[in-house]
Scaffold this motif. Structure first.
Motif, PDB file in Angstrom:
ATOM      1  N   PRO A 274       0.833  -1.336   0.019  1.00  0.00           N
ATOM      2  CA  PRO A 274      -0.070   0.036  -0.222  1.00  0.00           C
ATOM      3  C   PRO A 274       0.916   1.353   0.079  1.00  0.00           C
ATOM      4  O   PRO A 274       1.914   1.399   0.516  1.00  0.00           O
ATOM      5  CB  PRO A 274      -0.895  -0.138   1.358  1.00  0.00           C
ATOM      6  N   ASP A 275       0.437   2.246  -0.714  1.00  0.00           N
ATOM      7  CA  ASP A 275       1.095   3.515  -0.985  1.00  0.00           C
ATOM      8  C   ASP A 275       2.275   3.408  -1.534  1.00  0.00           C
ATOM      9  O   ASP A 275       3.015   4.526  -1.452  1.00  0.00           O
ATOM     10  CB  ASP A 275       1.112   4.249   0.568  1.00  0.00           C
ATOM     11  N   ILE A 276       2.499   2.522  -2.244  1.00  0.00           N
ATOM     12  CA  ILE A 276       4.071   2.394  -2.894  1.00  0.00           C
ATOM     13  C   ILE A 276       3.515   2.485  -4.552  1.00  0.00           C
ATOM     14  O   ILE A 276       2.586   1.805  -5.054  1.00  0.00           O
ATOM     15  CB  ILE A 276       4.655   1.022  -2.799  1.00  0.00           C
ATOM     16  N   GLU A 277       4.245   3.395  -5.134  1.00  0.00           N
ATOM     17  CA  GLU A 277       4.030   3.449  -6.571  1.00  0.00           C
ATOM     18  C   GLU A 277       5.269   2.698  -7.401  1.00  0.00           C
ATOM     19  O   GLU A 277       6.329   2.866  -6.877  1.00  0.00           O
ATOM     20  CB  GLU A 277       3.916   4.738  -7.106  1.00  0.00           C
ATOM     21  N   VAL A 278       4.753   2.128  -8.746  1.00  0.00           N
ATOM     22  CA  VAL A 278       5.866   1.386  -9.166  1.00  0.00           C
ATOM     23  C   VAL A 278       5.527   1.897 -10.851  1.00  0.00           C
ATOM     24  O   VAL A 278       4.353   1.974 -11.233  1.00  0.00           O
ATOM     25  CB  VAL A 278       5.739  -0.043  -9.297  1.00  0.00           C
ATOM     26  N   ILE A 279       6.351   2.387 -11.650  1.00  0.00           N
ATOM     27  CA  ILE A 279       6.149   2.726 -12.713  1.00  0.00           C
ATOM     28  C   ILE A 279       6.181   1.805 -13.842  1.00  0.00           C
ATOM     29  O   ILE A 279       7.391   0.791 -13.783  1.00  0.00           O
ATOM     30  CB  ILE A 279       7.366   4.041 -13.293  1.00  0.00           C
ATOM     31  N   VAL A 280       5.108   1.642 -14.564  1.00  0.00           N
ATOM     32  CA  VAL A 280       5.271   0.353 -15.478  1.00  0.00           C
ATOM     33  C   VAL A 280       4.805   1.053 -16.965  1.00  0.00           C
ATOM     34  O   VAL A 280       4.293   2.044 -17.113  1.00  0.00           O
ATOM     35  CB  VAL A 280       3.976  -0.643 -15.094  1.00  0.00           C
ATOM     36  N   PRO A 281       5.079  -0.090 -17.910  1.00  0.00           N
ATOM     37  CA  PRO A 281       4.790   0.586 -19.351  1.00  0.00           C
ATOM     38  C   PRO A 281       3.336   0.225 -19.469  1.00  0.00           C
ATOM     39  O   PRO A 281       2.611  -0.748 -19.032  1.00  0.00           O
ATOM     40  CB  PRO A 281       5.457  -0.376 -20.344  1.00  0.00           C
ATOM     41  N   SER A 282       2.645   1.033 -20.303  1.00  0.00           N
ATOM     42  CA  SER A 282       1.249   0.809 -20.460  1.00  0.00           C
ATOM     43  C   SER A 282       1.104  -0.125 -21.933  1.00  0.00           C
ATOM     44  O   SER A 282       0.142  -0.879 -22.084  1.00  0.00           O
ATOM     45  CB  SER A 282       0.380   2.147 -20.774  1.00  0.00           C
ATOM     46  N   LEU A 283       2.200  -0.041 -22.758  1.00  0.00           N
ATOM     47  CA  LEU A 283       2.323  -0.862 -23.935  1.00  0.00           C
ATOM     48  C   LEU A 283       2.718  -1.963 -23.846  1.00  0.00           C
ATOM     49  O   LEU A 283       3.832  -2.450 -23.959  1.00  0.00           O
ATOM     50  CB  LEU A 283       2.857   0.020 -25.164  1.00  0.00           C
ATOM     51  N   SER A 284       2.275  -2.698 -22.967  1.00  0.00           N
ATOM     52  CA  SER A 284       2.688  -4.266 -22.301  1.00  0.00           C
ATOM     53  C   SER A 284       1.404  -5.123 -22.049  1.00  0.00           C
ATOM     54  O   SER A 284       0.213  -4.544 -22.115  1.00  0.00           O
ATOM     55  CB  SER A 284       3.278  -4.011 -20.946  1.00  0.00           C
ATOM     56  N   PHE A 285       1.666  -6.435 -21.977  1.00  0.00           N
ATOM     57  CA  PHE A 285       0.498  -7.185 -21.391  1.00  0.00           C
ATOM     58  C   PHE A 285       0.078  -6.776 -20.203  1.00  0.00           C
ATOM     59  O   PHE A 285       1.199  -6.488 -19.494  1.00  0.00           O
ATOM     60  CB  PHE A 285       0.847  -8.809 -21.688  1.00  0.00           C
ATOM     61  N   VAL A 286      -1.278  -6.840 -19.853  1.00  0.00           N
ATOM     62  CA  VAL A 286      -1.868  -6.144 -18.668  1.00  0.00           C
ATOM     63  C   VAL A 286      -1.096  -6.827 -17.206  1.00  0.00           C
ATOM     64  O   VAL A 286      -1.021  -6.263 -16.263  1.00  0.00           O
ATOM     65  CB  VAL A 286      -3.242  -6.094 -18.792  1.00  0.00           C
ATOM     66  N   ALA A 287      -0.405  -8.068 -17.520  1.00  0.00           N
ATOM     67  CA  ALA A 287       0.018  -8.793 -16.363  1.00  0.00           C
ATOM     68  C   ALA A 287       1.146  -8.005 -15.660  1.00  0.00           C
ATOM     69  O   ALA A 287       1.443  -7.825 -14.504  1.00  0.00           O
ATOM     70  CB  ALA A 287       0.761  -9.932 -16.747  1.00  0.00           C
ATOM     71  N   SER A 288       1.831  -7.055 -16.397  1.00  0.00           N
ATOM     72  CA  SER A 288       3.099  -6.049 -15.872  1.00  0.00           C
ATOM     73  C   SER A 288       2.340  -5.347 -14.980  1.00  0.00           C
ATOM     74  O   SER A 288       2.815  -5.204 -13.460  1.00  0.00           O
ATOM     75  CB  SER A 288       3.770  -5.047 -16.978  1.00  0.00           C
ATOM     76  N   ALA A 289       1.367  -4.524 -15.130  1.00  0.00           N
ATOM     77  CA  ALA A 289       0.695  -3.784 -14.162  1.00  0.00           C
ATOM     78  C   ALA A 289      -0.299  -4.475 -13.111  1.00  0.00           C
ATOM     79  O   ALA A 289      -0.160  -3.831 -12.139  1.00  0.00           O
ATOM     80  CB  ALA A 289      -0.377  -2.761 -14.847  1.00  0.00           C
ATOM     81  N   ASN A 290      -0.667  -5.472 -13.672  1.00  0.00           N
ATOM     82  CA  ASN A 290      -1.619  -6.340 -12.803  1.00  0.00           C
ATOM     83  C   ASN A 290      -0.990  -6.565 -11.656  1.00  0.00           C
ATOM     84  O   ASN A 290      -1.353  -6.676 -10.265  1.00  0.00           O
ATOM     85  CB  ASN A 290      -2.296  -7.544 -13.299  1.00  0.00           C
ATOM     86  N   SER A 291       0.504  -7.010 -11.804  1.00  0.00           N
ATOM     87  CA  SER A 291       1.361  -7.695 -10.811  1.00  0.00           C
ATOM     88  C   SER A 291       1.447  -6.690  -9.640  1.00  0.00           C
ATOM     89  O   SER A 291       1.640  -6.950  -8.289  1.00  0.00           O
ATOM     90  CB  SER A 291       2.467  -8.265 -11.198  1.00  0.00           C
ATOM     91  N   VAL A 292       1.934  -5.369  -9.910  1.00  0.00           N
ATOM     92  CA  VAL A 292       1.837  -4.126  -9.105  1.00  0.00           C
ATOM     93  C   VAL A 292       0.970  -4.135  -8.158  1.00  0.00           C
ATOM     94  O   VAL A 292       0.924  -3.912  -6.948  1.00  0.00           O
ATOM     95  CB  VAL A 292       2.259  -3.001  -9.591  1.00  0.00           C
ATOM     96  N   ALA A 293      -0.554  -4.185  -8.930  1.00  0.00           N
ATOM     97  CA  ALA A 293      -1.728  -3.830  -8.120  1.00  0.00           C
ATOM     98  C   ALA A 293      -1.856  -5.047  -7.361  1.00  0.00           C
ATOM     99  O   ALA A 293      -2.333  -4.990  -6.120  1.00  0.00           O
ATOM    100  CB  ALA A 293      -2.744  -3.480  -9.265  1.00  0.00           C
ATOM    101  N   LEU A 294      -1.667  -6.125  -7.953  1.00  0.00           N
ATOM    102  CA  LEU A 294      -2.067  -7.464  -6.760  1.00  0.00           C
ATOM    103  C   LEU A 294      -1.080  -7.610  -5.660  1.00  0.00           C
ATOM    104  O   LEU A 294      -1.516  -8.084  -4.508  1.00  0.00           O
ATOM    105  CB  LEU A 294      -1.553  -8.787  -7.687  1.00  0.00           C
ATOM    106  N   ALA A 295       0.013  -6.908  -5.943  1.00  0.00           N
ATOM    107  CA  ALA A 295       0.932  -6.585  -4.588  1.00  0.00           C
ATOM    108  C   ALA A 295       0.431  -5.487  -3.610  1.00  0.00           C
ATOM    109  O   ALA A 295       1.052  -5.420  -2.506  1.00  0.00           O
ATOM    110  CB  ALA A 295       2.314  -6.519  -5.111  1.00  0.00           C
ATOM    111  N   GLY A 296      -0.544  -4.806  -4.185  1.00  0.00           N
ATOM    112  CA  GLY A 296      -1.062  -3.802  -3.234  1.00  0.00           C
ATOM    113  C   GLY A 296      -0.594  -2.586  -3.701  1.00  0.00           C
ATOM    114  O   GLY A 296      -0.780  -1.576  -2.873  1.00  0.00           O
TER     115      GLY A 296
END
Ligand SMILES: Cc1ncc(COP(=O)(O)O)c(C=O)c1O
Length: 383
Positions: free
Chosen positions: A73-95
């Motif tokens: 929680p409260d932690i930001e990770v910078i990710v590409p949008s032009l990627s399979f959604v798993a890249s961003a999902n994994s950050v969100a899944l970790a909270g």
């Protein structure tokens, strides 16, 4: 298996894979055992890493890398949008909160280091980059930005196993490297993934979380190396099977020749399409794993008609990727809207992915390019 005359991707599975799978069945042991250990040793050696951890998917690898590096929680990770959604999902899944960065442009679809640095806030703890289509991100820049701002760097290497950046394997330049062996990848086990990590303690956390934070596995007890276990953290069931590992060992042997063949075919696409108006290909002059044959048409209104024309000729195409920040979940949860990442959105509207796999024939590349040339010749230059 498919109605397409030329599918988007196809497999090269032969007697090596069949024998490997039969060997596992005959061994009578199907989960986390000798094959998994052997694969982990072989993949680590192939990558120039000390150890690796085989997992049930690339997404599991990304998720556990985020967890092991402290995303929450409260932690930001910078990710590409032009990627399979798993890249961003994994950050969100970790909270954590995924913060999307834009791509470089039509010549290079990877995440723009300048935009990454611009999006760093006091809540940012890390960056996740993705080596789009098998071509490396600018690792000198990304590593330096992360060093300067004291951020971790996770490499999503799903497209680029076996690729080097200045003598080091991709996946070993960041704090963690996560690979996918999904059914369309350059090496595949159907489902599967692997994690590398620079710090052995991070990799150990990944290993523990793979199986419920347990200190020993059924295999250890079966082979007499342990008779009890403790649970030292929470974890998941992200265990791979022995079948996954056996397939992976056979595919790893073929990976260098498959990458080389893919690259040769990609270059054939490139030289044909150089003669065709209103279409170009990114990553010219770059070496890489050639996971995707992506081309960019001049205008967005050409893309879907071209895809339809190719489909009518029996040629399957795809789009890599619909921008992740515009998926409903990301729009609604984090307030993203069209226009937030103009380069990514422009590329996603004009890119087309053409068939590419190791068993594709050179004549099939010629056929795809012939169909594209025919489409462009009957399409007016200006709408
Ligand atoms: C760029 C990228 N990241 C992550 C993944 C997730 O891997 P998996 O499907 O093995 O979970 C994939 C592929 O599927 C991918 O292409």
């Amino acid at each position: 298996m498919t109605a397409w005359q030329i599918p988007l991707s196809d497999l090269d599975l032969g007697s090596e894979e069949r024998n490997a799978v039969v060997g596992v069945i005959e061994s009578g042991w199907l989960t986390l055992g000798a094959e998994v250990s052997a694969f982990e040793r072989e993949f680590a050696a192939f990558s120039g890493a000390r150890q690796s951890v085989l997992l049930s998917s690339g997404t599991a690898a990304l998720h556990l890398a985020c967890m092991a590096l402290g995303v929450g929680p409260d932690i930001e990770v910078i990710v590409p949008s032009l990627s399979f959604v798993a890249s961003a999902n994994s950050v969100a899944l970790a909270g954590g909160r995924p913060v999307f960065a834009d791509a470089i442009g039509p010549d290079d679809f990877t995440m723009d280091p300048v935009d990454v640095e611009r999006r760093i806030t006091s809540a940012t703890r890390g960056v996740m980059c993705m080596h789009y289509g098998g071509f490396a991100c600018d690792m000198d820049e990304l590593v330096e930005i992360c060093r300067r701002h004291d951020l971790f760097l996770i490499e999503d290497v799903a497209h680029a196993p076996g690729v080097e950046w200045k003598g080091h394997s991709l996946g070993t330049l960041g704090d963690a490297g996560c690979f996918s062996f999904f059914g369309n990848k350059n090496m595949t086990t159907g489902e599967g993934g692997v994690a590398l990590a620079r710090d052995p303690e991070v990799l150990e956390r990944i290993r523990l979380m793979r199986s419920h934070g347990m200190t020993s596995m059924s295999w250890d007890r079966y082979t007499g190396h342990a008779w009890a276990y403790d649970v030292v953290s929470l974890g998941y069931n992200y265990r791979p099977s022995e079948l996954t590992a056996a397939l992976g060992r056979a595919q790893l042997v073929k990976l260098p020749s498959h990458n080389a063949r893919r690259y040769e075919l990609l270059e054939r696409y490139r030289s044909h399409l150089a003669e065709v108006p209103r279409i170009e290909m990114p990553f010219a002059g770059r070496s890489g794993a050639a996971h995707l044959a992506v081309a960019v048409v001049e205008r967005p209104d050409l893309r879907e008609p071209l895809r339809r024309a190719l489909a009518e000729a029996g040629i399957q195409t795809s789009v890599h990727y619909p921008p992740a920040h515009l998926f409903r979940h990301y729009r609604e949860t984090y307030d993203y809207a069209p226009g937030d990442l103009p380069i990514t959105e422009d590329l996603a509207g004009r890119a087309i992915t053409l068939p590419l796999y190791a068993t594709l024939a050179a004549e099939q590349v010629d056929q795809v390019c012939g169909s594209i040339a025919a489409f462009m010749s009957r399409t007016p230059a200006v709408p």
